[in-house]
Each structure stands twice: as structure tokens, then as C-alpha cells.
Design an enzyme around this catalytic site. Structure first.
Site, PDB file in Angstrom:
ATOM      1  N   GLU A  47      -3.812  -8.397   2.162  1.00  0.00           N
ATOM      2  CA  GLU A  47      -2.736  -8.634   1.206  1.00  0.00           C
ATOM      3  C   GLU A  47      -3.148  -9.508   0.014  1.00  0.00           C
ATOM      4  O   GLU A  47      -3.685 -10.606   0.182  1.00  0.00           O
ATOM      5  CB  GLU A  47      -1.551  -9.290   1.937  1.00  0.00           C
ATOM      6  CG  GLU A  47      -0.397  -9.715   1.058  1.00  0.00           C
ATOM      7  CD  GLU A  47       0.288  -8.546   0.383  1.00  0.00           C
ATOM      8  OE1 GLU A  47       0.606  -8.678  -0.819  1.00  0.00           O
ATOM      9  OE2 GLU A  47       0.511  -7.522   1.044  1.00  0.00           O
TER      10      GLU A  47
ATOM     11  N   THR B 125       1.774  -2.632  -2.378  1.00  0.00           N
ATOM     12  CA  THR B 125       1.075  -2.321  -1.133  1.00  0.00           C
ATOM     13  C   THR B 125       1.298  -0.867  -0.711  1.00  0.00           C
ATOM     14  O   THR B 125       0.367  -0.196  -0.256  1.00  0.00           O
ATOM     15  CB  THR B 125       1.534  -3.259   0.003  1.00  0.00           C
ATOM     16  OG1 THR B 125       1.299  -4.608  -0.382  1.00  0.00           O
ATOM     17  CG2 THR B 125       0.775  -2.972   1.291  1.00  0.00           C
TER      18      THR B 125
ATOM     19  N   HIS C 159       0.780 -13.618   0.730  1.00  0.00           N
ATOM     20  CA  HIS C 159       1.746 -12.931  -0.137  1.00  0.00           C
ATOM     21  C   HIS C 159       2.510 -13.971  -0.946  1.00  0.00           C
ATOM     22  O   HIS C 159       2.802 -15.062  -0.462  1.00  0.00           O
ATOM     23  CB  HIS C 159       2.716 -12.105   0.712  1.00  0.00           C
ATOM     24  CG  HIS C 159       3.493 -11.082  -0.059  1.00  0.00           C
ATOM     25  ND1 HIS C 159       4.407 -11.420  -1.030  1.00  0.00           N
ATOM     26  CD2 HIS C 159       3.468  -9.721  -0.017  1.00  0.00           C
ATOM     27  CE1 HIS C 159       4.922 -10.317  -1.538  1.00  0.00           C
ATOM     28  NE2 HIS C 159       4.368  -9.273  -0.951  1.00  0.00           N
TER      29      HIS C 159
ATOM     30  N   ASP D  10      -5.302  -4.957  -1.372  1.00  0.00           N
ATOM     31  CA  ASP D  10      -4.327  -3.922  -1.724  1.00  0.00           C
ATOM     32  C   ASP D  10      -3.889  -3.965  -3.178  1.00  0.00           C
ATOM     33  O   ASP D  10      -3.659  -2.933  -3.795  1.00  0.00           O
ATOM     34  CB  ASP D  10      -3.118  -3.974  -0.784  1.00  0.00           C
ATOM     35  CG  ASP D  10      -2.386  -5.315  -0.812  1.00  0.00           C
ATOM     36  OD1 ASP D  10      -2.908  -6.279  -1.412  1.00  0.00           O
ATOM     37  OD2 ASP D  10      -1.301  -5.405  -0.214  1.00  0.00           O
ATOM     38  N   HIS D  11      -3.782  -5.168  -3.750  1.00  0.00           N
ATOM     39  CA  HIS D  11      -3.379  -5.300  -5.163  1.00  0.00           C
ATOM     40  C   HIS D  11      -3.628  -6.733  -5.598  1.00  0.00           C
ATOM     41  O   HIS D  11      -4.055  -7.572  -4.800  1.00  0.00           O
ATOM     42  CB  HIS D  11      -1.906  -4.908  -5.368  1.00  0.00           C
ATOM     43  CG  HIS D  11      -0.945  -5.657  -4.483  1.00  0.00           C
ATOM     44  ND1 HIS D  11      -0.580  -6.965  -4.706  1.00  0.00           N
ATOM     45  CD2 HIS D  11      -0.285  -5.275  -3.361  1.00  0.00           C
ATOM     46  CE1 HIS D  11       0.272  -7.358  -3.776  1.00  0.00           C
ATOM     47  NE2 HIS D  11       0.459  -6.363  -2.934  1.00  0.00           N
TER      48      HIS D  11
END
Length: 633
Positions: free
Chosen positions: A250, A292, A410, A469-470
């Protein structure tokens, strides 16, 4: 005119208040770069047409109802503007119609939403308070407006819009065809007009599926076949029959790899793992608004996400040819492990569509206040509790493909003190300061997980693909990022910050640092080729990262693209070696421009038209084999 103003002064005051407020929000809440005075003028006038249009509806009412409608319309428009403000603070982007309908996600956002809300946000609704106060005045009870007055009002809205678009087109030709750039649309036609435009685009997208037919798939099939890259014979089938662990890490960006903060490594485990793995330092996330879920879509389908909204929501009923479905034909069992509500991002529906056999969601983990924080179960507990699930799969006596989605790193990157092993950084940006501590926590969780997998006897017969993921740190934090990296964050540097780590670990393999430029769209063919599964008959827009004749190329969802030596972003071509723009129209980026547009367009057409329902993959594979045999002859 004077009489009309006296009779409808409440109406005109509402227009003025909403106009002023909108412009102030443009200047204070959004980072909208202005290159000249003409752009400032456009920004000033672009709210007028939509404000007049929507408030003009209230002219069909009279007296007290007329006043109430003015307050109601003003409140709705204010709420839309405020929703954009909050959304922009984290995503550095603007809300689209599909995102607005993703309300099932809102209950799971928790601390992230509260972190984004500020006390001064109440000022956004100050005009509603003023209007509500004056609405009570008994001397303001206008009659219903005449047909002529209503016509003049709507005509004025149209005139303002035409003037607005006319001036904007001189600054940015083909403005309304550049739907991938929401910031540009907001700057030029305004936020309210943009949402109207977005609704039209979404309606058009819905119609595309209804009118699509099988003829469109032929061109896409030919493009995919023409751009297919033969797998590296040294790597093809290297992991044949092995278990596959895909770990979505994440919000982890590549700049933290081999970096330290306050004298301590941020990712000591991943740094060590890289030494015995294939590591791709020039690997980019290609997600859009789905974040995600977009990265998962890229991973399993080798197609780009949509320019607005999330495919997981807007096109969950489409037909796909996803990795789990392909692996099922090879005798694999597939699963996803993610300690979140199963319906978040519509995952339960989409996973079933992709062909996953099992989704281990929130109900399959023991989540308590003690072992959770922020978005849910802490990563260390998540990995620890997943081991029994792995043993269930191991007992089936067949290879498995399992995807992990971590949570702790996150936004807003909160962590309890007992879980911190490195102190927060010391800039003026709390988000960036906390980011390093949560990245370190996830890194430690990964180390413990690898130890547990070894203890469970699953390590030697598996491969591990770990990827970011990003982004975690958006452009809203460029000042702090510039301070950390020791350089100004230009559009070039911002694009380079979209790199995320990709680590392919195969026990027993020495590994290597691979300089090839690629992105998440390349994961599907890369994984399948490692398992010895040919993808020649598949429609895919990515290519095997290990292929010897692969071209260095990655396209981002905002139409930026990266080659071996250059980066194209924000309308400019940059030299990677210097970070400076390359002058001249026929620069080094130009040959790739059409390819980038073509790939994004083809992917959109596949999704909007649900074109894979017309694709016979078995027939395509036979065709590909015959063509190959013909070429050999």
C-alpha cells in the site's frame, strides 16, 4: 432593469455570493497554475454561466418557495464544491460522476476523511447562512418570473458559456476532447460546468456498450498481436508450477528504497531482499481514480484503468480474461487476502468475475481495537493471520496464486507509538513525517511474513511479486518532498515520483537490478511467462518485463509517458539525464505520442464497449500458432 433587480434582488445576491465564493475556493483550495492574465480572466468568469443556469431554475417559483429554492440550489452547489475540496486534498484530483456513486466506500474511509476536514471549511457555507437569514424577510415575495425574464436569464447563461469556451479555446485548442486532464477542464470551463460535461461523458460511455459490436475487437487484436514480445527463453517457465504470492504494498513509492531518515533505513528488509531478487527501479504505477483497485485491474488484465471512476465499480459486469481465470485452466487455485469489508471497491463482485476461487475478507480475520488502526487490521497481524489460509490452500495439493493487499501504510499514515521503530521526520508537513514510520512498519511486517512462510514450508516452492500499488505522497506535499529529496519538485520530478518498487523474488535465484522502463500493465504477461504460460493469443497492452526485445515504455493514466531517455508530462518533453525540457516540436518524445494515445484509447474502448465478450481467445490462439508456423516456413 432597476425594477427587475429590486424584485429579484435575493436572486442576484445569491448569484454574486456563489460566484465570489467559487473564485476564492479556486484560488485557495486548488493548485491551478496560471501562466498569464488571460487564464486568470477565464478562471474568474467560468463559474458564471453554470451559476446563472442552476439558480435560473428558481425563477419558475414565486414567493417563499422561490426563496427556499435559491437557498437549496446554493447549498447543493456549495456541497459539490466542498466535496471537490476534500477529495482534492488527498487525491490531488477532482470528483467524477462514478466516484460520487461509490458511496458504499464512504463508511470504510474512517480517519482518512476526518483528517482531510478542517475547521475553516465551515466558511464554504457562509453564503448559505447569509441567504437563510435574509430569506426570512417578509418584504421579499416576488411573483413568478415572466417567460421573457426566464428566457433572458437562460440566454445570459448560454452567452457567458460561449464567451468562456471561446476564450478558453484560444488558450487550449481542442479543450473538450482532452477529457483525461480534469485540472485543465476545471481551469477553463469551471467546476460546475465540468460536472455537467462529465455526466454527458459518462452517459456516452454507457451508450458505447449498448451499441458496440464485434467488429471493433479486430483492430485491437491486431495491435496486441503486433506488439507482442517473445519471452526471454532463459526466464520463460522459470517458476513453472510454483505457488505465486502477489503482494500489493500500500502507497509505497520507490523513493524510500535504500533511503534513510534520521539515520535509519526506511525499508531495511526490502533493501536486503532486492539483493537476491529481480528489482525494477524504473517501474511506474499507472492508476487513476480507482487507486488500489486500479492497480489490481492492471495486474490481472493488462489493461489501463479508466480516465474517471474505477472499473471495479463502473464495469464490474464486463467480460474479462483475467490472470486467475487463465491460471485455473493450468490447475491453479486462486485467492485474495485483504482484511477489509468484502464490498469495498465492489471487490466481491469483481473478484468473482475475474475467476478468483476465494476472497479472504474482513470476516476471515480477527480484528479488534488492539490489532487495528486507521483503515483496519495492522499489517503484522494481517500477515500472521493469513498463514492458516495458506495452509488451507496447501492442503488442496495444487499450486496456488494468492494476492495480498496491505493496509497500514495508508493515508493519513497513523501508527501507535509502540509500533514505531523509527521516529517521525521533522518537516512542517505531518503527512510526510508520518509516512516514513508507516512504510517502515510495513517493511517489518513483510520480514515477519517471509519468516512465517518459511516456517510453514511454503517458501522454496513459491515466487513472490511485490509491488507498490500507487503513490502515497501526492503533489500537495511537494514542498516537504523537495526538502527531503534536496531538489525542487518540477513536473518532471513529480512524474519520476510515480515510480513504485517492483521486486520479483524467486528462492534460489541470484536476481538482478533491471533498468527496463515498465508499469503495472506489464505484470500479467510477466507473471504468466515466468510460469511457462504463453500469452500470444491474449489481448493485452503490456509486455513481459524480462523480454529481450522489449521496448522501454510506460504510459500513465494522465497521458504522461516515459521512455528510456525521456519523460513526457504536462505537455512538455524532458530529458531524463538533466531533468530539463527538450526544445523543438520534433523532439525525442514525439515518436511515442501517438502510441501512448492509441493504447489508452484502445483500453477505454475495450472497457466501455465490453468488447472482450466478442473475443474468442481459443480461436485467436490457433490463429497465432498458424501465423507463427507460416513465418517459420
Amino acid at each position: 432593469m432597476k425594477q427587475a433587480f429590486a424584485e429579484y434582488k435575493f436572486f442576484f445576491i445569491a448569484i454574486a455570493l456563489l460566484w465570489i465564493k467559487t473564485f476564492v475556493i479556486y484560488k485557495t483550495a486548488f493548485e491551478l497554475p496560471m501562466d498569464n492574465k488571460v487564464q486568470e480572466l477565464i478562471l474568474l468568469i467560468n463559474p458564471i454561466s453554470s451559476i446563472i443556469l442552476f439558480l435560473g431554475i428558481t425563477l419558475y417559483f414565486k414567493g417563499r418557495t422561490h426563496r427556499r429554492m435559491i437557498v437549496a440550489v446554493s447549498a447543493i452547489m456549495s456541497f459539490v464544491m466542498y466535496a471537490n475540496m476534500v477529495f482534492y486534498r488527498f487525491f490531488n484530483d477532482f470528483i467524477t460522476i462514478p466516484v460520487l456513486f461509490q458511496t458504499s466506500n464512504m463508511g470504510d474511509l474512517g480517519n482518512s476523511v476526518f483528517e482531510l476536514i478542517q475547521p475553516t471549511d465551515l466558511l464554504v457555507f457562509i453564503d448559505i447562512v447569509i441567504l437563510s437569514y435574509f430569506m426570512r424577510r417578509a418584504d421579499y415575495r416576488p411573483a413568478r418570473a415572466s417567460r421573457k425574464q426566464i428566457t433572458i436569464t437562460f440566454a445570459a447563461a448560454i452567452v457567458f458559456f460561449i464567451v468562456n469556451v471561446g476564450i478558453a479555446e484560444t488558450e487550449r485548442p481542442q479543450l473538450l476532447t482532452r477529457t483525461f486532464d480534469r485540472e485543465m477542464l476545471i481551469k477553463n470551463i469551471g467546476s460546475y460546468n465540468y460536472h455537467v460535461y462529465d455526466s454527458i461523458i459518462q452517459s456516452k460511455a454507457k451508450a458505447q456498450r449498448a451499441f458496440a459490436d464485434g467488429s471493433e475487437i479486430t483492430d485491437i487484436e491486431n495491435y496486441s498481436r503486433a506488439n507482442y514480445k517473445e519471452p526471454n527463453p532463459e526466464m520463460f517457465g522459470k517458476a513453472k508450477g510454483k505457488n505465486v504470492f502477489v503482494i500489493s504494498v500500500e502507497s509505497t513509492q520507490n523513493f524510500v528504497i535504500n533511503e534513510s531518515v534520521n539515520g535509519k533505513e526506511i525499508t531495511p528488509f526490502m533493501n536486503d531482499l532486492i539483493k537476491d531478487s529481480y528489482y525494477f527501479p524504473n517501474f511506474y504505477h499507472q492508476t487513476g481514480q480507482g487507486k488500489t483497485s486500479d492497480s489490481e485491474f492492471l495486474l490481472d488484465n493488462s489493461l489501463y484503468p479508466l480516465p474517471s471512476g474505477a472499473v471495479f465499480f463502473t464495469h464490474s459486469q464486463n467480460q474479462y480474461n483475467a490472470t486467475p481465470e487463465i491460471l485455473k485452466e493450468q490447475g491453479y487455485y486462486s485467492s485474495v487476502q485483504h482484511a477489509n469489508n468484502k464490498s469495498f471497491w465492489n471487490r466481491d463482485i469483481m473478484y468473482d468475475n475475474f475467476g478468483y476461487d476465494r476472497y479472504y475478507s474482513l470476516k476471515d480475520f480477527e480484528v479488534t481495537p488492539e490489532n487495528s488502526i486507521g483503515w483496519g487490521l495492522k499489517d503484522k497481524d494481517f500477515f500472521k493471520q493469513s498463514i492458516p489460509h495458506l495452509k488451507e490452500m496447501q492442503a488442496m495439493n495444487k499450486p496456488f496464486y494468492t494476492k495480498y493487499i496491505t493496509l497500514t501504510n495508508h493515508f493519513p499514515f497513523t501508527l501507535e507509538e509502540e509500533d514505531e521503530t523509527i521516529p517521525e521526520w521533522t518537516s512542517n508537513d505531518g503527512t510526510v513525517n508520518r509516512y516514513f514510520t508507516t512504510v517502515r512498519y510495513t517493511d517489518e511486517a513483510l520480514k515477519e511474513f517471509f519468516d512465517d512462510v518459511k516456517e510453514a514450508g511454503l517458501y522454496e516452492d513459491s515466487i513472490f511479486i511485490m509491488y507498490g500499488d500507487h503513490y502515497g505522497i501526492s503533489e500537495n506535499h511537494n514542498d516537504a518532498m523537495g526538502q527531503f529529496l534536496g531538489k525542487e519538485i518540477t513536473p518532471f520530478e513529480s512524474t519520476q515520483l510515480q515510480k513504485v518498487p517492483l521486486i520479483v523474488h524467486m528462492p534460489g535465484e541470484k536476481g538482478k537490478t533491471m533498468d527496463t522502463v515498465g508499469g503495472q500493465i506489464d505484470l500479467k504477461p510477466t507473471i504468466l511467462h515466468l510460469l511457462g504460460i504463453d500469452t500470444k493469443g491474449d489481448i493485452q497492452l503490456g509486455s513481459d518485463l524480462f523480454s529481450k526485445n522489449r521496448e522501454d515504455f510506460a504510459v500513465l493514466r494522465d497521458n504522461s509517458y516515459i521512455t528510456k531517455d525521456n519523460v513526457f508530462t504536462d505537455g512538455k518533453c524532458y530529458d531524463k539525464a538533466t531533468g530539463e525540457p527538450v526544445e523543438g516540436e520534433n523532439n525525442a518524445c514525439e515518436p511515442y505520442s501517438e502510441r501512448a494515445k492509441t493504447e489508452l484509447d484502445m483500453s477505454d474502448r475495450i472497457i466501455y464497449g465490453d468488447l472482450l465478450r466478442f473475443y474468442d481467445k481459443d480461436k485467436a490462439k490457433d490463429k497465432a500458432v498458424k501465423q507463427e508456423e507460416k513465418q517459420k516456413q
